[in-house]
Each structure stands twice: as C-alpha cells, then as structure tokens.
Write a protein that holds these residues in place. Structure first.
Motif, short mmCIF file in Angstrom:
data_model
loop_
_atom_site.label_atom_id
_atom_site.label_comp_id
_atom_site.label_asym_id
_atom_site.label_seq_id
_atom_site.Cartn_x
_atom_site.Cartn_y
_atom_site.Cartn_z
N VAL A 111 71.91 -15.90 13.17
CA VAL A 111 71.07 -15.57 12.01
C VAL A 111 69.73 -15.01 12.49
N GLN A 112 69.19 -15.58 13.57
CA GLN A 112 67.92 -15.06 14.11
C GLN A 112 68.06 -13.60 14.52
N MET A 113 69.19 -13.28 15.13
CA MET A 113 69.43 -11.88 15.52
C MET A 113 69.62 -10.99 14.31
N LEU A 114 70.49 -11.46 13.39
CA LEU A 114 70.81 -10.63 12.22
C LEU A 114 69.57 -10.28 11.40
N ARG A 115 68.64 -11.23 11.28
CA ARG A 115 67.46 -10.97 10.43
C ARG A 115 66.53 -9.95 11.07
N ASN A 116 66.67 -9.72 12.37
CA ASN A 116 65.72 -8.89 13.10
C ASN A 116 66.45 -7.77 13.84
N TYR A 117 67.15 -6.91 13.09
CA TYR A 117 67.87 -5.74 13.62
C TYR A 117 68.96 -6.08 14.62
N GLY A 118 69.45 -7.31 14.59
CA GLY A 118 70.54 -7.67 15.51
C GLY A 118 70.13 -7.67 16.97
N GLN A 119 68.82 -7.87 17.21
CA GLN A 119 68.36 -7.77 18.60
C GLN A 119 68.07 -9.14 19.22
N PRO A 120 68.73 -9.45 20.33
CA PRO A 120 68.38 -10.66 21.08
C PRO A 120 67.10 -10.40 21.86
N LYS A 121 66.87 -9.14 22.20
CA LYS A 121 65.71 -8.72 23.00
C LYS A 121 65.23 -7.41 22.38
#
Ligand SMILES: *Cc1c(COP(=O)(O)O)cnc(C)c1O
Length: 369
Positions: free
Chosen positions: A209-219
């Motif tokens: 969910v953290q990735m999905l909310r922010n353009y799918g970016q882990p980095k």
C-alpha cells in the motif's frame, strides 16, 4: 422552528480551533507537505489506536479501498462480495480495480451484510468479502471470518463509518486482513478536506500500500507497481492528530445522544437502531425506520431539522451499474430500507435540548397525522 443540522462541523472547529490553528501553522512552516513527519506520526498514532501493526495514510476512503483491494491482488476476472446497502464508493472501489462488485442483501436485524447470503454468493471467481460497518455498527465479523475461511477468501473491512467502534473488544480496522478508513470531514474522525487510511498487521501488505500510494515506487524514480498519486496530505495529518485525541470523547458523546434518543423515542412508532451483544456502536449516523419515512422527513425538514437518507438507492439500482444487469426486487431488504430509513441529526456537540427538540418533532408528526 429549529435550526438543527444533520452534522455541525462549525461547532466542532469552534471547540478546537486553537489546537487546529497551531497544527496547521506548524505543518505550514515545516514545508514538508508531501508525506511529511506529521503523516508518519499520525500513522503511528492511528495504528496504535486501532491496535494494528501498520496504518498507511492515503488520499481518501475510496482510495483506501482501491489500494487495499489492489494490494490483495484483486483485478479483472475477480469478484468481491459486499452489501447492497452501503455508500456507493464501496462498490466503485472494486470496479476501479477491474473486478466485479457482487452485492448481496443485508440483514433486517442490523442492516449489515447478511451472512448466509454472503456465503451463497461465493463463486470460483470470488476473491474477497468486503463487509461495511454501516452507520458505525460493526458487522458480525466472527461469522464472516468463518465464511471466508471455509471458502478461502480474503476478509476485508470497510471501516469508513466506524472509527473507534469495536467487536468483542477489538477495534474495527484490526478484525480482518486489512481495513479502509475515510477521513471525509463528516466522518467520526474527519479531516478539513479528504483523507483515508489502510490498516493491517501484515508487513508485506503495508509495504504494497505504501508503494501503491506513491507511484508504485519502493525508491524514488524506481517504479515496481502501476501505482497512484494517493497520499494523505501532511497538513491534513497534522489536523487529524489533534482530532484523534478527541475521538473517544466524541464517540462517547455520540453514544449518550443515541441513548437519549432511544429513551425519548421509546414509545414512538419507529424502529430504533440495535446494538447486538459484543458490538460497540459509534453512531456515525442514528438511523430510524418507518413506513411513513417520506412524510416524516418532510415534516422534520420543514421544522428546520436536517434529517437525511443514507442511502436512497441501493448499489444494484444505481444508473452507473446498469451493466451489471440487476433489477428492482433482487435485494428486497436493501430496497425496503432505502424507502424506510431516516437519519436523525447526531454529532458530538449536539445539546440535550436539540436532541429533545428532534425527538419531540418526530413524536408530534405521529401524534398529528
Ligand atoms: C465515506 C465512505 C467511503 C468513501 O470515503 P471517501 O473518503 O469519501 O472517499 C467509502 N465507504 C463508506 C461506507 C463510506 O461511508
């Protein structure tokens, strides 16, 4: 003539304006507007409040539902079971993932999803059951969990109306694989704008969910998932931190207003909301039921009382869902509720005189008809 709105957000702001103003200024001056420290702090506090390991702030309750469903891997070809009587966003979130919302009728007893009908609606394509804690009353989660376990489905929660409600002593948001909350201003915990939250105990799920909310970016600038721009604003998080401290007090106040309504309306020919054993209702709405709903609503509105209908149309009969092919009569309990339910004003700042005024107006209507 009364002047009693359905909810009174101005009264809420008046009570906490100094703390809100400080929080807004602090976060304004931090210039840390996107996923700033206030967001992380609020996530930690909200997770602690709900009793889950994680809470991930997003842009709205609808987005919380969409991101939660996406993080479960729900997409085209999948079905998600949900109640026919809910706010439309519960179903829209499923549709926006490319999956099919499968409404089932609700129970006459508590207006929440009917357990037997939910079990009967399971097909090979079903991936999840998404009950809604409607009006602030938790759905029967133990029985839903056993339906989900028997059929190997993911159990989720739409907790958008039930911040602080609990089931067998556990707060909603911590009763399933994951839950979605809304901070729409009129909710029990509301922002000064839009906001939402996904809660879960699962580390991997929270990371998705953290990735999905922010353009799918882990980095930064590395995109692993087809993500969204759906973040909780730092400014809203700062405001929500102030309000979270009041939530229990506000919910207690809602409960005592509900008690007062119950006492004052005990003899009126209307059905009152129930609170089954083991479930703690937080009265996002105080919903009564009568066959003379339309006339009673007109009577109250004419007196300056902001009664409302939640909701006038069930999921399967919205024009937006024509393509699903449902007809009137498919979900008779939900359809009857749409004709008979009426929400009376309820908000923490409401005075006992106002509650008495509303109850008196309801009784007058029946005395004089
Ligand atoms: C409010 C609500 C939503 C949507 O939340 P938003 O923040 O308005 O997007 C979803 N489901 C239910 C049951 C709601 O009451």
């Amino acid at each position: 003539m009364h002047d009693i709105p359905l909810v009174d957000l101005k009264a809420q702001v008046r009570a906490i304006r100094k703390e809100i103003a400080e929080a807004v200024l602090r976060s304004l001056e931090s210039a840390d507007y996107i996923l700033g420290r206030e967001v992380t702090e609020f996530e930690t506090e909200f997770a602690r409040y709900v009793g889950t390991k994680h809470a991930v702030g997003v842009a709205s309750g609808t987005d919380a539902l969409v991101l939660m469903l996406r993080a479960c891997g729900i997409g085209p070809g999948h079905e998600v079971i949900l109640p026919a009587n809910t706010f439309v966003a519960t179903a829209f979130a499923v549709s926006h993932c490319g999956a099919r919302p499968v409404p089932v009728d609700v129970s006459e007893a508590d207006f929440n999803i009917d357990l037997d009908r939910a079990a009967a609606a399971v097909t090979k394509a079903t991936r999840a059951i998404l009950p809604v804690h409607l009006f602030g009353l938790p759905a029967d989660m133990d029985r839903l969990r056993s339906v989900a376990n028997d059929t190997r489905l993911v159990l989720l929660e739409d907790a958008c109306q039930a911040h602080g409600a609990s089931y067998q002593g556990t707060r909603v948001g911590g009763l399933a694989a994951a839950a979605a909350f809304s901070f729409y201003p009129a909710k029990n915990l509301g922002a000064c704008g839009d906001g939402g939250m996904v809660t879960t105990n699962d580390d991997e799920f929270a990371a998705s969910v953290q990735m999905l909310r922010n353009y799918g970016q882990p980095k930064k600038y590395h995109h692993d998932l087809l993500g969204y721009n759906s973040r909780l604003d730092t400014l809203q998080a700062a405001i929500l931190r102030v309000k979270l401290r009041r939530l229990d007090e506000w919910n207690a106040r809602r409960r005592s207003i509900a008690d007062l309504y119950r006492r004052l309306l005990a003899d009126a020919p209307v059905k009152l909301p129930v609170e089954p054993a083991g479930r703690r209702h937080v009265y996002h709405l105080f919903v009564i039921r009568t066959e003379r709903r339309d006339e009673l609503l007109a009577h109250l509105n004419a007196l300056g009382i902001g009664a409302g209908i939640h909701y006038p149309v069930p999921i399967h009969l919205h024009a937006a869902y024509r393509e699903l092919g449902y007809r009137p009569g498919d979900f008779p309990v939900s359809e009857r509720l749409c004709r008979e339910i009426l929400s009376l004003p309820i908000y923490p700042e409401m005075t006992e005189e106002q509650v008495a005024g509303v109850a008196e107006a309801v009784k007058d209507y029946f005395a004089n008809r």
